[in-house]
Design a protein around this motif. Sequence first.
Motif, PDB file in Angstrom:
ATOM      1  N   GLU A  21       7.656 -11.731   2.778  1.00 38.29           N
ATOM      2  CA  GLU A  21       7.824 -10.743   3.839  1.00 38.29           C
ATOM      3  C   GLU A  21       7.649  -9.286   2.989  1.00 38.29           C
ATOM      4  O   GLU A  21       8.433  -9.181   1.841  1.00 38.29           O
ATOM      5  CB  GLU A  21       9.037 -10.901   4.592  1.00 38.29           C
ATOM      6  N   LEU A  22       7.345  -8.296   3.471  1.00 36.78           N
ATOM      7  CA  LEU A  22       7.472  -6.921   3.283  1.00 36.78           C
ATOM      8  C   LEU A  22       8.605  -6.348   3.898  1.00 36.78           C
ATOM      9  O   LEU A  22       8.626  -6.372   5.063  1.00 36.78           O
ATOM     10  CB  LEU A  22       6.273  -6.148   3.573  1.00 36.78           C
ATOM     11  N   LEU A  23       9.504  -5.761   3.109  1.00 31.67           N
ATOM     12  CA  LEU A  23      10.812  -5.233   3.577  1.00 31.67           C
ATOM     13  C   LEU A  23      10.846  -3.610   3.504  1.00 31.67           C
ATOM     14  O   LEU A  23      10.471  -3.252   2.182  1.00 31.67           O
ATOM     15  CB  LEU A  23      12.079  -5.905   2.895  1.00 31.67           C
TER      16      LEU A  23
ATOM     17  N   ASP B 260       3.267 -16.767  -5.627  1.00 27.72           N
ATOM     18  CA  ASP B 260       3.384 -15.563  -5.715  1.00 27.72           C
ATOM     19  C   ASP B 260       2.712 -14.635  -6.689  1.00 27.72           C
ATOM     20  O   ASP B 260       2.221 -13.575  -6.586  1.00 27.72           O
ATOM     21  CB  ASP B 260       4.321 -14.562  -4.981  1.00 27.72           C
ATOM     22  N   PHE B 261       3.240 -15.142  -7.916  1.00 29.11           N
ATOM     23  CA  PHE B 261       2.783 -14.383  -9.062  1.00 29.11           C
ATOM     24  C   PHE B 261       2.808 -15.477 -10.246  1.00 29.11           C
ATOM     25  O   PHE B 261       3.710 -16.395 -10.159  1.00 29.11           O
ATOM     26  CB  PHE B 261       3.895 -13.270  -9.404  1.00 29.11           C
TER      27      PHE B 261
ATOM     28  N   TYR C 119       9.185   0.206  -0.450  1.00 29.44           N
ATOM     29  CA  TYR C 119       9.050  -0.927  -0.134  1.00 29.44           C
ATOM     30  C   TYR C 119       9.258  -2.271  -1.125  1.00 29.44           C
ATOM     31  O   TYR C 119       9.053  -1.987  -2.241  1.00 29.44           O
ATOM     32  CB  TYR C 119       7.488  -1.412   0.533  1.00 29.44           C
ATOM     33  N   HIS C 120      10.074  -3.371  -0.732  1.00 33.68           N
ATOM     34  CA  HIS C 120       9.997  -4.576  -1.811  1.00 33.68           C
ATOM     35  C   HIS C 120       9.527  -5.752  -0.859  1.00 33.68           C
ATOM     36  O   HIS C 120       9.538  -5.851   0.324  1.00 33.68           O
ATOM     37  CB  HIS C 120      11.470  -4.754  -1.880  1.00 33.68           C
ATOM     38  N   TYR C 121       9.194  -6.974  -1.619  1.00 35.28           N
ATOM     39  CA  TYR C 121       8.872  -8.139  -1.318  1.00 35.28           C
ATOM     40  C   TYR C 121       9.985  -8.784  -1.214  1.00 35.28           C
ATOM     41  O   TYR C 121      10.917  -8.785  -2.236  1.00 35.28           O
ATOM     42  CB  TYR C 121       7.860  -8.889  -1.742  1.00 35.28           C
ATOM     43  N   ILE C 122      10.383  -9.830  -0.380  1.00 32.28           N
ATOM     44  CA  ILE C 122      11.280 -10.738  -0.183  1.00 32.28           C
ATOM     45  C   ILE C 122      10.829 -12.093   0.125  1.00 32.28           C
ATOM     46  O   ILE C 122       9.711 -12.270   0.198  1.00 32.28           O
ATOM     47  CB  ILE C 122      12.381 -10.688   0.721  1.00 32.28           C
TER      48      ILE C 122
ATOM     49  N   ILE D 295      13.492 -11.309  -4.897  1.00 36.40           N
ATOM     50  CA  ILE D 295      13.143 -10.054  -4.311  1.00 36.40           C
ATOM     51  C   ILE D 295      12.358  -9.295  -5.386  1.00 36.40           C
ATOM     52  O   ILE D 295      13.119  -9.161  -6.395  1.00 36.40           O
ATOM     53  CB  ILE D 295      14.317  -9.296  -3.693  1.00 36.40           C
ATOM     54  N   VAL D 296      11.101  -8.697  -5.044  1.00 33.19           N
ATOM     55  CA  VAL D 296      10.655  -7.943  -6.207  1.00 33.19           C
ATOM     56  C   VAL D 296      10.191  -6.610  -5.475  1.00 33.19           C
ATOM     57  O   VAL D 296       9.923  -6.398  -4.431  1.00 33.19           O
ATOM     58  CB  VAL D 296       9.344  -8.352  -6.779  1.00 33.19           C
ATOM     59  N   GLY D 297       9.834  -5.627  -6.499  1.00 34.69           N
ATOM     60  CA  GLY D 297       9.124  -4.252  -5.917  1.00 34.69           C
ATOM     61  C   GLY D 297       7.695  -4.675  -5.328  1.00 34.69           C
ATOM     62  O   GLY D 297       6.951  -5.605  -5.813  1.00 34.69           O
ATOM     63  N   ALA D 298       7.320  -3.894  -4.363  1.00 31.96           N
ATOM     64  CA  ALA D 298       5.992  -3.977  -3.433  1.00 31.96           C
ATOM     65  C   ALA D 298       5.012  -3.223  -4.172  1.00 31.96           C
ATOM     66  O   ALA D 298       3.782  -3.420  -3.574  1.00 31.96           O
ATOM     67  CB  ALA D 298       6.354  -3.781  -2.173  1.00 31.96           C
TER      68      ALA D 298
END
Length: 566
Positions: free
Chosen positions: A253-255, A374-375, A364-367, A356-359
């Motif tokens: 999800e994008l947070l 994802d990577f 924005y961050h990704y959770i 959680i990482v930077g988007a």
Amino acid sequence: MRVSALLMPTLREIPAEAEVISHKLLVKAGMIRKTATGVYTYLPLGWRVIRKIMHIIREEMDSSGGQEILMPIIQAAELWQESGRWDVYGAELFRLQDRHGRNFCLGPTHEEIITDLVRREVNSYKQLPLLLYQIQCKFRDERRPRFGLMRGREFVMKDLYSFDRDEAGLKISYAKMYEAYNKIFSRCGLKFRPVEADSGAIGGSTTHEFMVLANSGEAEIVYCTECDYAANVERAENTINNNKVNDAIKPRELLYTPGVKTIEQLVQFTKRTAESMIKTLFYEADGNLICVLVRGDREVNEIKLQNTIGCLELKLAEDEIIEKTTGALPGYVGPIGIKGVKVYADEEVQFVVNGIVGANKADYHYININYGRDFTADKIVDIRLVKSGDACPKCQAEMKSARGIEVGQVFQLGTKYSKSLGATYVDEQGQEYPLVMGCYGIGVSRTMAAAIEQNYDEQGIIWPLAIAPFHVIVIPVNIKDEGLMNLANQIYFDLQKAGVEVVIDDRDERAGVKFADADLVGYPYRITVGKKTLSQQTVDLKHRATGQEEIVELGSIVKRMQELVK
């Protein structure tokens, strides 16, 4: 020695440029004076301490089979170019030219010079093993000289080099020096610990640093509470906890995280732990951009990273380069969608579940991010700093941390320099082989400073007896009292004859001034000759380290001092 004749310019105020306690007290006690940034003159009391440390070192080096030599400070560039270190050593190397335009450097270390000497003079197995050492000034053009003698541009150092025919011989020489170093620092009265370390620009495989334990130490070490494992955090091995959290994998999800740029802010904003987050950092390694991933509660071990990559220069990338590569500034960058950049991930990153990482998008961050889905990374490696509470790599017990000051280091160099400089020997069968080398250094001036960092109080230095400038000071409280001075002088002469290192404060100063100077300089013992000496035939003997005072009969003071300094 009489204080009236001693160059001992003590100060009452703390010098403005002094940052650490050893720098403050060495200047305040009149033991060193700055001549240029990072360059100091040793005054009589300071030089006596240096000479005592040198004496201990020489005794232990000689008893271990070392032979003392003296090599030149100025070294020809050709030797450094031959070893490949002329460019590798970098800006710390003081470079100069003679009138003919030939390049030289001021020696920061002497591997090239000693290897050149030995390749010319040693050619047979019959001449091995060989242990050669010197005590001399070294020079390094520190970018930011600081902390007085701790990080200077000129410093006194002992360096010994071992030459053996094989690895088995090197291990014997290494063990000799390791044991000798333990004896040296024990004899100097220091609390220290040998720890596994990184070899840096010197090179080689196995290496240990000898750390004087002090809260002001620049280096952090970790040590096991159950076994003998200890290491500099730059070198310390990690253990892998691969027990994944048993949470179900959730959709990414994008947070929206406005103004949230740090791990601390992200913890507060999301109410999640730092362990569930992944830091994304960008470095330039010899000019090439790389991406580095560690868990949110961890720090990158740049020494390990540099060794993993094999680069000469490593530095954090500029914000503009990061933004051009990811589309975002630090605080919002992450590993998802990164292209054209090699990614190095610490071992723990692959075990973060729903992280959680930077988007790569401002605010924005990704959770719910998971490795593999994802990577991915080009390399999974141990590149995190060990910290207190981590498991010991040997026995799995909990490790603790402490601060330390590096005063010595021993290296197993192997054939790094002998191969590049062509230093060989011929064995019994006439076969030629490269010499196997070791290198062993002690920062003599640094040891003096480290001793103070470990031994001081509000009044001044508390020297360990073995390296104190003098064992005892005799203080007559009133030099105008002839009877008092006669007794003080007699004690002074008797102690000299008995082999006790003694100084007498014969200045026309108040007793309080003399006591303050004695505590500042740090003489281990103080004998006060006062009114009771005349009336009761006793003197007051004060122990600097404990503050203990004892009344000693005049006729027994020499014997008592002999007992104390024996």
